[in-house]
Design a protein around this motif. Structure first.
Motif, PDB file in Angstrom:
ATOM      1  N   GLY A  56       0.828  -1.200   0.000  1.00  0.00           N
ATOM      2  CA  GLY A  56       0.000   0.000   0.000  1.00  0.00           C
ATOM      3  C   GLY A  56       0.862   1.250   0.000  1.00  0.00           C
ATOM      4  O   GLY A  56       2.077   1.197  -0.131  1.00  0.00           O
ATOM      5  N   ASP A  57       0.235   2.360   0.112  1.00  0.00           N
ATOM      6  CA  ASP A  57       0.927   3.639   0.192  1.00  0.00           C
ATOM      7  C   ASP A  57       1.438   3.847   1.610  1.00  0.00           C
ATOM      8  O   ASP A  57       0.850   4.550   2.410  1.00  0.00           O
ATOM      9  CB  ASP A  57      -0.006   4.786  -0.193  1.00  0.00           C
ATOM     10  CG  ASP A  57      -0.394   4.750  -1.655  1.00  0.00           C
ATOM     11  OD1 ASP A  57       0.429   4.298  -2.462  1.00  0.00           O
ATOM     12  OD2 ASP A  57      -1.521   5.166  -1.974  1.00  0.00           O
ATOM     13  N   GLY A  58       2.534   3.153   1.942  1.00  0.00           N
ATOM     14  CA  GLY A  58       3.121   3.288   3.258  1.00  0.00           C
ATOM     15  C   GLY A  58       2.554   2.318   4.285  1.00  0.00           C
ATOM     16  O   GLY A  58       2.866   2.415   5.456  1.00  0.00           O
ATOM     17  N   PHE A  59       1.697   1.402   3.868  1.00  0.00           N
ATOM     18  CA  PHE A  59       1.178   0.396   4.786  1.00  0.00           C
ATOM     19  C   PHE A  59       1.169  -0.956   4.095  1.00  0.00           C
ATOM     20  O   PHE A  59       1.172  -1.061   2.882  1.00  0.00           O
ATOM     21  CB  PHE A  59      -0.223   0.768   5.304  1.00  0.00           C
ATOM     22  CG  PHE A  59      -1.210   1.078   4.223  1.00  0.00           C
ATOM     23  CD1 PHE A  59      -2.016   0.087   3.696  1.00  0.00           C
ATOM     24  CD2 PHE A  59      -1.337   2.364   3.739  1.00  0.00           C
ATOM     25  CE1 PHE A  59      -2.922   0.366   2.696  1.00  0.00           C
ATOM     26  CE2 PHE A  59      -2.246   2.653   2.731  1.00  0.00           C
ATOM     27  CZ  PHE A  59      -3.038   1.665   2.215  1.00  0.00           C
ATOM     28  N   ASP A  60       1.175  -2.002   4.902  1.00  0.00           N
ATOM     29  CA  ASP A  60       1.311  -3.362   4.397  1.00  0.00           C
ATOM     30  C   ASP A  60      -0.021  -3.914   3.886  1.00  0.00           C
ATOM     31  O   ASP A  60      -0.986  -3.994   4.626  1.00  0.00           O
ATOM     32  CB  ASP A  60       1.859  -4.271   5.505  1.00  0.00           C
ATOM     33  CG  ASP A  60       2.035  -5.708   5.058  1.00  0.00           C
ATOM     34  OD1 ASP A  60       2.073  -5.958   3.845  1.00  0.00           O
ATOM     35  OD2 ASP A  60       2.145  -6.577   5.933  1.00  0.00           O
ATOM     36  N   LEU A  61      -0.044  -4.276   2.605  1.00  0.00           N
ATOM     37  CA  LEU A  61      -1.206  -4.933   2.011  1.00  0.00           C
ATOM     38  C   LEU A  61      -0.799  -6.243   1.361  1.00  0.00           C
ATOM     39  O   LEU A  61      -1.406  -6.682   0.398  1.00  0.00           O
ATOM     40  CB  LEU A  61      -1.838  -4.040   0.944  1.00  0.00           C
ATOM     41  CG  LEU A  61      -2.701  -2.893   1.411  1.00  0.00           C
ATOM     42  CD1 LEU A  61      -3.252  -2.113   0.221  1.00  0.00           C
ATOM     43  CD2 LEU A  61      -3.858  -3.388   2.263  1.00  0.00           C
ATOM     44  N   THR A  62       0.232  -6.852   1.864  1.00  0.00           N
ATOM     45  CA  THR A  62       0.745  -8.066   1.249  1.00  0.00           C
ATOM     46  C   THR A  62      -0.282  -9.185   1.333  1.00  0.00           C
ATOM     47  O   THR A  62      -0.874  -9.425   2.383  1.00  0.00           O
ATOM     48  CB  THR A  62       2.055  -8.510   1.928  1.00  0.00           C
ATOM     49  OG1 THR A  62       2.993  -7.436   1.827  1.00  0.00           O
ATOM     50  CG2 THR A  62       2.622  -9.747   1.265  1.00  0.00           C
ATOM     51  N   ILE A  63      -0.476  -9.848   0.200  1.00  0.00           N
ATOM     52  CA  ILE A  63      -1.349 -11.016   0.151  1.00  0.00           C
ATOM     53  C   ILE A  63      -0.509 -12.220  -0.245  1.00  0.00           C
ATOM     54  O   ILE A  63       0.498 -12.091  -0.934  1.00  0.00           O
ATOM     55  CB  ILE A  63      -2.533 -10.822  -0.826  1.00  0.00           C
ATOM     56  CG1 ILE A  63      -2.043 -10.413  -2.222  1.00  0.00           C
ATOM     57  CG2 ILE A  63      -3.527  -9.826  -0.275  1.00  0.00           C
ATOM     58  CD1 ILE A  63      -3.143 -10.269  -3.260  1.00  0.00           C
ATOM     59  N   VAL A  64      -0.912 -13.386   0.242  1.00  0.00           N
ATOM     60  CA  VAL A  64      -0.213 -14.635  -0.076  1.00  0.00           C
ATOM     61  C   VAL A  64      -1.194 -15.565  -0.787  1.00  0.00           C
ATOM     62  O   VAL A  64      -2.392 -15.569  -0.497  1.00  0.00           O
ATOM     63  CB  VAL A  64       0.376 -15.310   1.182  1.00  0.00           C
ATOM     64  CG1 VAL A  64       1.470 -14.453   1.786  1.00  0.00           C
ATOM     65  CG2 VAL A  64      -0.690 -15.586   2.215  1.00  0.00           C
ATOM     66  N   ARG A  65      -0.647 -16.327  -1.725  1.00  0.00           N
ATOM     67  CA  ARG A  65      -1.499 -17.217  -2.511  1.00  0.00           C
ATOM     68  C   ARG A  65      -1.535 -18.615  -1.907  1.00  0.00           C
ATOM     69  O   ARG A  65      -0.513 -19.166  -1.531  1.00  0.00           O
ATOM     70  CB  ARG A  65      -1.006 -17.289  -3.958  1.00  0.00           C
ATOM     71  CG  ARG A  65      -1.954 -18.067  -4.861  1.00  0.00           C
ATOM     72  CD  ARG A  65      -1.586 -17.949  -6.308  1.00  0.00           C
ATOM     73  NE  ARG A  65      -0.244 -18.450  -6.533  1.00  0.00           N
ATOM     74  CZ  ARG A  65       0.488 -18.153  -7.597  1.00  0.00           C
ATOM     75  NH1 ARG A  65       0.014 -17.355  -8.532  1.00  0.00           N
ATOM     76  NH2 ARG A  65       1.698 -18.650  -7.740  1.00  0.00           N
ATOM     77  N   HIS A  66      -2.732 -19.161  -1.840  1.00  0.00           N
ATOM     78  CA  HIS A  66      -2.974 -20.528  -1.375  1.00  0.00           C
ATOM     79  C   HIS A  66      -3.497 -21.337  -2.556  1.00  0.00           C
ATOM     80  O   HIS A  66      -4.213 -20.817  -3.401  1.00  0.00           O
ATOM     81  CB  HIS A  66      -4.019 -20.543  -0.261  1.00  0.00           C
ATOM     82  CG  HIS A  66      -3.578 -19.885   0.992  1.00  0.00           C
ATOM     83  ND1 HIS A  66      -3.359 -18.538   1.095  1.00  0.00           N
ATOM     84  CD2 HIS A  66      -3.294 -20.402   2.199  1.00  0.00           C
ATOM     85  CE1 HIS A  66      -2.967 -18.251   2.318  1.00  0.00           C
ATOM     86  NE2 HIS A  66      -2.929 -19.376   3.015  1.00  0.00           N
TER      87      HIS A  66
END
Length: 103
Positions: free
Chosen positions: A86-96
């Motif tokens: 994100g814009d300075g924040f964590d939006l990491t997604i992981v694939r299952h």
């Protein structure tokens, strides 16, 4: 620029993930957590298998330990793919991923 297109069958898992995640967020506290946790997952897996898909994928926020645990408990495994910030924040997604039964 964002491009919008009509959904196609290969979009089924992604659309289901969005719908399920939005229900869980919107209805938390209004519906039982157990109901929301099991919302449509089995039905979606069965529908994808019936449609001839060999595998399903779902993207989950990396920091959502509860969702990641739920998917692991349902036979999904993380494949190492990650995306987003994100814009300075964590939006990491992981694939299952989960193999589907042959029909």
């Amino acid at each position: 620029m964002i491009r919008v297109r009509r959904a196609v069958p290969r979009d089924a898992a992604a659309l289901t993930a969005v719908q399920t995640a939005s229900w869980r967020a919107a209805f938390r506290g209004l519906m039982p957590d157990g109901y929301l946790a099991h919302l449509n997952t089995a039905a979606v897996v069965a529908a994808l298998a019936e449609a001839g898909y060999a595998e399903a994928t779902a993207w989950v926020f990396e920091r959502d330990a509860r969702a990641r645990s739920f998917y692991r408990g349902q036979g999904w495994s993380e494949d190492g793919a990650r995306d987003g910030s994100g814009d300075g924040f964590d939006l990491t997604i992981v694939r299952h991923r989960r193999p589907l039964p042959a029909r």
